[in-house]
Design a protein around this motif. Structure first.
Motif, PDB file in Angstrom:
ATOM      1  N   LEU A  24       0.815  -1.212   0.000  1.00 35.86           N
ATOM      2  CA  LEU A  24       0.000   0.000   0.000  1.00 35.86           C
ATOM      3  C   LEU A  24       0.851   1.266   0.000  1.00 35.86           C
ATOM      4  N   SER A  25       2.127   1.150   0.353  1.00 36.63           N
ATOM      5  CA  SER A  25       3.016   2.313   0.260  1.00 36.63           C
ATOM      6  C   SER A  25       3.313   2.646  -1.201  1.00 36.63           C
ATOM      7  N   SER A  27       0.920   2.015  -3.809  1.00 33.93           N
ATOM      8  CA  SER A  27      -0.319   2.540  -4.399  1.00 33.93           C
ATOM      9  C   SER A  27      -1.516   1.967  -3.646  1.00 33.93           C
ATOM     10  N   PRO A  28      -2.670   2.655  -3.686  1.00 33.43           N
ATOM     11  CA  PRO A  28      -3.884   2.089  -3.079  1.00 33.43           C
ATOM     12  C   PRO A  28      -4.294   0.819  -3.835  1.00 33.43           C
ATOM     13  N   ILE A  66      -4.281   2.484   7.891  1.00 35.53           N
ATOM     14  CA  ILE A  66      -4.855   2.476   6.544  1.00 35.53           C
ATOM     15  C   ILE A  66      -6.267   3.044   6.617  1.00 35.53           C
ATOM     16  N   GLU A  68     -10.163   3.304   4.122  1.00 35.75           N
ATOM     17  CA  GLU A  68     -10.920   2.811   2.976  1.00 35.75           C
ATOM     18  C   GLU A  68     -11.356   3.973   2.100  1.00 35.75           C
ATOM     19  N   GLN A  71     -13.905   3.136  -4.995  1.00 38.28           N
ATOM     20  CA  GLN A  71     -13.645   3.353  -6.413  1.00 38.28           C
ATOM     21  C   GLN A  71     -14.942   3.727  -7.105  1.00 38.28           C
ATOM     22  N   VAL A 104     -11.279   0.210  -1.739  1.00 32.97           N
ATOM     23  CA  VAL A 104      -9.833   0.269  -1.955  1.00 32.97           C
ATOM     24  C   VAL A 104      -9.182   0.754  -0.663  1.00 32.97           C
ATOM     25  N   TYR A 105      -8.027   0.189  -0.365  1.00 37.98           N
ATOM     26  CA  TYR A 105      -7.308   0.558   0.855  1.00 37.98           C
ATOM     27  C   TYR A 105      -6.086   1.399   0.493  1.00 37.98           C
ATOM     28  N   ARG A 106      -5.801   2.394   1.332  1.00 35.03           N
ATOM     29  CA  ARG A 106      -4.597   3.195   1.133  1.00 35.03           C
ATOM     30  C   ARG A 106      -3.998   3.562   2.488  1.00 35.03           C
ATOM     31  N   THR A 108      -2.484   5.779   5.473  1.00 33.71           N
ATOM     32  CA  THR A 108      -2.628   7.102   6.070  1.00 33.71           C
ATOM     33  C   THR A 108      -1.215   7.625   6.366  1.00 33.71           C
ATOM     34  N   HIS A 112       2.299   5.374   6.689  1.00 35.24           N
ATOM     35  CA  HIS A 112       3.618   5.607   6.090  1.00 35.24           C
ATOM     36  C   HIS A 112       4.694   5.644   7.177  1.00 35.24           C
TER      37      HIS A 112
END
Length: 207
Positions: A24-25, A27-28, A66, A68, A71, A104-106, A108, A112
């Motif tokens: 996830l670092s 890309s989502p 992370i 949510e 998309q 999709v997860y990304r 926060t 990071h």
């Protein structure tokens, strides 16, 4: 025994968290794609079902590393049975179209920071089989000093393993199952090959 099992489960959970943060670092990603990439690291024979993945993602959501995002909704037209008819086909009604959003997860900002912290944290678990595979998959963001520490730790671990296997082969008692002996020989050859590869990687990192 219970303590050992608990340590093993915690180690696997931490290994999975590190891999998810690493992907996830970059890309989502949605859950299905995350599972595909995890299998690429762990191999197709490691059980990594969605019942393992999603609880880990929920824990990471609760920890705030992370988040949510949704998309663009995907149109899914309901399949209808084909009927023999002389009438021209009709366009599907609006009611026959369902819209669903893919989660999709990304990472926060905290995620990071967490990943950066973990890449600099080196423990003996790092050079065990599962830990090493995951850490090596994300070697680029790891500092050169820690890359070298991990490679050297893995090298020591395999040298010890190879010595044990070599001793077992030399002192195999009479009547030992021939297949067990062959498996030990195969394991020793595999360890020796990885040791040679590690020595090459260590030389490269030291330059």
């Amino acid at each position: 025994m219970a303590a050992v099992k608990g340590d093993e489960m915690r180690s696997r959970s931490e290994s999975l968290e590190f891999a998810l943060l690493g992907f996830l670092s970059q890309s989502p990603l949605h859950g299905y794609e995350l599972r595909k990439r995890l299998i690429a690291i762990y191999g197709p024979y490691r059980a990594l079902s969605f019942s393992v993945l999603y609880p880990q993602l929920r824990r990471m959501l609760l920890a705030g590393v992370i988040e949510e995002i949704s998309q663009k909704p995907i149109k899914a037209v309901k399949a209808r049975k084909m009927k023999k008819t002389t009438k021209p086909a009709r366009a599907p009604k609006e009611g026959g179209i369902a819209r669903r959003s893919r989660i999709v997860y990304r990472l926060t900002a905290a995620g990071h920071e967490r990943f950066s912290h973990l890449t600099q944290n080196v423990t003996p678990d790092t050079w065990e089989d599962e830990g090493f595979e995951v850490r090596f998959a994300f070697f680029s963001p790891t500092s050169p000093a820690n890359r070298l520490r991990i490679l050297e730790g893995r090298h020591r671990r395999l040298k010890d393993k190879a010595e044990i296997l070599r001793t077992e082969l030399e002192k195999s008692p009479a009547g030992i199952d021939k297949y067990l002996e062959e498996w030990r020989r195969h394991s020793l050859e595999s360890a020796d090959r990885e040791i040679a590869w590690l020595e090459k990687m260590i030389t490269i990192e030291r330059k």
